[in-house]
Design a protein around this motif. Structure first.
Motif, short mmCIF file in Angstrom:
data_model
loop_
_atom_site.label_atom_id
_atom_site.label_comp_id
_atom_site.label_asym_id
_atom_site.label_seq_id
_atom_site.Cartn_x
_atom_site.Cartn_y
_atom_site.Cartn_z
N PRO A 5 43.46 -7.39 2.20
CA PRO A 5 43.38 -7.35 0.60
C PRO A 5 44.01 -6.15 0.03
CG PRO A 5 41.17 -6.92 1.33
CD PRO A 5 41.96 -7.12 2.45
N LEU A 6 44.36 -5.13 0.53
CA LEU A 6 45.01 -3.68 0.27
C LEU A 6 46.58 -3.75 0.27
CD1 LEU A 6 42.33 -1.35 1.37
CD2 LEU A 6 42.23 -2.80 -0.44
N LEU A 7 47.29 -4.74 0.77
CA LEU A 7 48.65 -4.95 0.97
C LEU A 7 49.28 -4.31 -0.34
CD1 LEU A 7 49.19 -7.57 3.70
CD2 LEU A 7 48.97 -5.41 4.03
N SER A 8 48.91 -4.48 -1.38
CA SER A 8 49.81 -4.24 -2.74
C SER A 8 49.47 -2.88 -3.25
CB SER A 8 49.67 -5.49 -3.69
OG SER A 8 47.92 -5.33 -4.11
N MET A 9 48.52 -2.23 -2.44
CA MET A 9 47.99 -0.90 -3.18
C MET A 9 48.35 0.27 -2.10
SD MET A 9 44.12 -2.24 -3.60
CE MET A 9 43.71 -3.95 -4.16
N SER A 10 48.72 1.14 -3.03
CA SER A 10 49.21 2.55 -2.25
C SER A 10 48.12 3.26 -1.65
CB SER A 10 50.23 3.39 -2.97
OG SER A 10 49.59 3.94 -4.13
N ARG A 11 48.27 4.16 -0.68
CA ARG A 11 47.15 5.02 -0.30
C ARG A 11 46.91 6.08 -1.20
NH1 ARG A 11 49.05 6.21 4.46
NH2 ARG A 11 47.95 4.68 5.47
N ALA A 12 47.74 6.61 -2.21
CA ALA A 12 47.63 7.59 -3.30
C ALA A 12 46.53 6.78 -4.18
CB ALA A 12 49.00 7.92 -3.86
#
Length: 397
Positions: free
Chosen positions: A154-161
């Protein structure tokens, strides 16, 4: 759209209850906090301890503490490397195996893992460097099924930063794996390339997502082509040679790659060049072995059969043999083995099946000591039904 909103959107359709794979790094800890804040519980969390680094115990404790504060059930799953095979590949397989066993024991519907937009971009560059085709360059799946479980990223649209900013705001620390700065790893090299050149991970992820859409369209075409050119006969995939030769190269590659990997019981398909050569030989009327299977040319057809040498001497474990079973009733001392030359000789009318000898030697059959009891694919003996643990790709309906 907020992180929580993106998280909830990515989980649409996921079967509950949810399990979380959390290592102690920033990505997976953000996964934990987002799941807790979104209220998608009950939640269950697991950390796999590979026993490979001295910091592992402290990282497990870090996750356990975070779960305690968020009222999430936490377990530590121990896995140890046997020393055989590639360490990274074995650790990944061991990790997913441990998570699968845990999720089934807990009765979970979907396991969430913490891959991010940065992982998409890094993987994209790594696969370009390896010469991957469209399927390899397409964005990793957001949700999929494996081993009877749902899995989701579920985090594929979110950057690590932005995930780290989210954790800082929540007062949550995370562990830094020293290997993430080791330039001997390809992923670390690509991470540095992204930083040095200033390539935005969001743009690369968008490209990978568009390629995933193109890949899905080609998959639909491939599935349609499979119904037109091939059928399953026993355990053999029997293909119309002329129809196969008329297909676009990419469709042929997808079909034969999937079928040879399935028939050869291989996790990975053969290399593209080796596969193309084998298919060309088969279409020219020549037999060739590849990836634990044999491509047999016979009367205008190409038959993808199990290689006899790969199962010679292989005996059943319980009612399972070479990832298949034979369903039916018979004496308790029956054993599943390959038909082989001896068994084939016992089936007087085997030619009535219309298949060549080379395609039948690895046929699953039931033996009572040295006597052939049944060979369902050849209509020999008592009635038994062939059942595959994993159906053949594109022909599993």
């Amino acid at each position: 759209m907020t992180l929580i909103a993106r998280f909830e959107t990515a989980l649409e359709g996921a079967t509950r209850p949810l399990g979380l794979a959390v290592s102690g790094g920033s990505d997976s800890l953000a996964l934990l906090h987002l799941a807790a804040e979104a209220g998608v519980g009950p939640l269950f969390c697991a950390t796999v301890n590979h026993g490979l680094r001295p910091e592992a115990a402290a990282e497990c404790a870090l996750v356990a503490d975070a779960c305690s504060k968020l009222d999430v059930v936490h377990e530590i799953l121990d896995w140890r490397w046997s020393g055989a095979g590639n360490l990274q590949a074995e650790a990944r397989a061991g990790r997913y195996g441990a998570l699968t066993d845990w999720a089934k024991r807990r009765g979970l519907g979907t396991v969430l893992v913490g891959h991010t937009q940065d992982d998409v971009a890094e993987t994209f560059l790594m696969r370009i460097a390896r010469g991957s085709g469209l399927k390899g360059l397409a964005q990793m799946q957001g949700q999929w099924q494996a081993e009877g479980l749902g899995w989701a990223r579920p985090l594929l649209s979110m950057s690590r930063a932005e995930l780290r900013d989210y954790l800082r705001a929540a007062g949550q620390s995370w562990a830094e794996d020293a290997s993430n700065a080791d330039p001997s790893y390809d992923r670390v090299k690509m991470r540095q390339v992204l930083a040095d050149v200033g390539l935005p991970t969001a743009r690369i992820a968008e490209t990978a997502a568009r390629l995933a859409q193109a890949d899905a369209a080609l998959e639909a075409m491939t599935a349609n082509a499979a119904e037109q050119v091939a059928k399953l006969q026993g355990r053999n995939i029997v293909i119309d040679g002329a129809a196969l030769a008329a297909l676009p190269e990419e469709i042929t590659q997808r079909l034969m790659s999937a079928w040879t990997a399935w028939q050869g019981r291989s996790v990975y398909p053969p290399r593209r060049g080796a596969l193309a050569s084998a298919v060309a030989h088969a279409l020219a009327g020549k037999q060739t072995t590849l990836n634990g299977c044999v491509l047999v040319a016979h009367k205008g057809r190409v038959i993808v059969a199990r290689e006899a040498a790969a199962v010679t001497g292989l005996k059943s474990v319980g009612d399972s043999w070479d990832e298949l079973t034979l369903l039916g009733h018979g004496p308790k001392d029956l054993e599943i083995r390959a038909l082989g030359a001896e068994g084939l000789a016992a089936v007087k009318d085997w030619r009535a099946q219309g298949l060549p000898r080379e395609a039948l030697l690895a046929t699953p059959s039931l033996w009572q000591g040295a006597r052939l009891f049944a060979a369902p694919s050849l209509a020999f003996g008592d009635a038994f039904k062939l059942n595959f643990k994993v159906p053949p790709p594109y022909l599993g309906k």
